[in-house]
Design an enzyme around this catalytic site. Sequence first.
Site, PDB file in Angstrom:
ATOM      1  N   ALA A   1       2.255   9.262  -3.735  1.00 38.35           N
ATOM      2  CA  ALA A   1       2.410   8.956  -2.875  1.00 38.35           C
ATOM      3  C   ALA A   1       1.177   7.119  -2.478  1.00 38.35           C
ATOM      4  O   ALA A   1       0.264   7.021  -3.276  1.00 38.35           O
ATOM      5  CB  ALA A   1       1.853   9.270  -1.413  1.00 38.35           C
ATOM      6  N   LYS A   2       1.520   6.621  -1.461  1.00 35.43           N
ATOM      7  CA  LYS A   2       0.911   5.107  -0.994  1.00 35.43           C
ATOM      8  C   LYS A   2       0.334   5.173   0.351  1.00 35.43           C
ATOM      9  O   LYS A   2       1.684   5.418   1.049  1.00 35.43           O
ATOM     10  CB  LYS A   2       1.027   4.293  -1.982  1.00 35.43           C
ATOM     11  CG  LYS A   2      -0.020   3.084  -2.062  1.00 35.43           C
ATOM     12  CD  LYS A   2      -0.552   3.613  -3.604  1.00 35.43           C
ATOM     13  CE  LYS A   2      -2.324   3.073  -3.598  1.00 35.43           C
ATOM     14  NZ  LYS A   2      -3.148   3.364  -4.746  1.00 35.43           N
ATOM     15  N   GLY A   3      -0.384   4.161   1.072  1.00 38.24           N
ATOM     16  CA  GLY A   3      -0.786   3.966   2.657  1.00 38.24           C
ATOM     17  C   GLY A   3      -1.208   2.382   1.976  1.00 38.24           C
ATOM     18  O   GLY A   3      -1.201   2.267   1.370  1.00 38.24           O
TER      19      GLY A   3
END
Length: 425
Positions: free
Chosen positions: A114-116
């Site tokens: 994931a990444k934000g």
Amino acid sequence: MATLAPTMPFEQETNPWLAQEARFDYAAKKLNLDEGVWKILRQPNRELIVHFPVNMDDGRIEVFTGYRVQHSLSRGPCKGGIRYAPDVSLDEVRALASWMTWKCAVVNIPFGGAKGGVICNPHTMSRGELERLTRRYTAELTEFIGPEKDVPAPDMGTDEQTMAWMMDTYSMHMRRTVTSVVTGKPVNIGGSRGRREATGRGLSVMCDQAIQYLGMSVQGCRVILQGFGNVGSNAAKLLFEKGYTITGVAELDGAVYNAKGLDINALLRHRAQAGTIVGFTEADAADPAELVTRECDILIPAAAENEITSRNAANIRCRILCEGANGPTTILADDILAEKGIFIIPDILANAGGVTASYFEWVQDRMGYLWPEAEVNHRLDLIMTDSFNDVIAYAQSHSVNNRIASYMLAIDRVAYTTKQRGIYA
Ligand SMILES: NC(=O)c1ccc[n+]([C@@H]2O[C@H](COP(=O)([O-])OP(=O)(O)OC[C@H]3O[C@@H](n4cnc5c(N)ncnc54)[C@H](O)[C@@H]3O)[C@@H](O)[C@H]2O)c1
């Protein structure tokens, strides 16, 4: 291995999502990947976009845009950092999320990717503004993150303090302290010893393994680093302690070079006092863009994406390229570097020390028992060494370069669990 991509416009060459996609497609084809699994893994599982208000110090209300992309949950909860920068985009966050899936699989830890990111300039915001932004962004993500769902960590523009605010905000919503919701926290609130240095430490292990594999020696091995932030400065410090000769360091506002080697501890002291590496008297000043093209044995890009492109790859003069940053090399640059015979340790392997130590932090928080630093470092060194050997063996047995071998190994592992779990109705 030639050509992952034909000639393309620079905007396309430097789009990280398209770069990820091209490498994924190439590796999936080589693997003869099942068409259905190919379709699943080609896209992120979830993409969340939030627009949220923050009270600024001058009384204004500002609305910020934030993203969280969860690429794959197949091997475990999603894992990936949060980036604060003015040029954050959905394509960048998507690419970084999928790289996290492949990275966790390369080092064989039980996470998906994931990444934000939030579009903002953390360098022009006050501490109070950053705290309010972080708390509101975390509140917007509350249903999507959690120790068993998705575990954020720091990335560019965020740090241990950001993670402390995220952990506290999430804990307030849950009405209990949940330290394992994020990693990269301060050590006294559930952070792991050794996490701060872990990405740099992993890079130093990669350099050790690569020079051993190529029959080179630490003695006189010249290293140039681009970026002297968390990753670059810790890698430089560890490599310096191991006896490598760090000849150059490039930062955004200037670069320093000393053919005989820089005293990294002195450079760190200078930076702590002056706030910049510029003006370090034990070295010559250099142009940052030119410095990375100077002759050296190991070049470590540890700054940002797209630093080595079709525009400068022909000028790169290193034996080993050890990628500290995510996506520092474009697909067109890859082909040029391959022709020059440069040995690449790709990002999804080289900088995986950070997420590996994050995995240790998550494990320790869930056990409620914190390990001594020596244990963290020992386990990290073992995983990084094994992963390097896995990738090299894969590259040899499939006659591909290290980057494609890393992708193939990772896709193979994720495809296996995806098929094993099956498709929920
Ligand atoms: N922090 C981690 O644990 C971690 C883990 C894996 C990968 N990464 C990746 O490593 C890279 C660096 O991350 P970080 O945490 O060290 O960030 P950071 O913000 O601490 O450091 C980045 C440094 O690079 C410098 N920089 C930016 N562009 C530059 C350029 N063109 N030339 C020279 N210097 C430049 C910045 O001034 C800054 O000092 C990013 O790509 C990040 O995604 C970080």
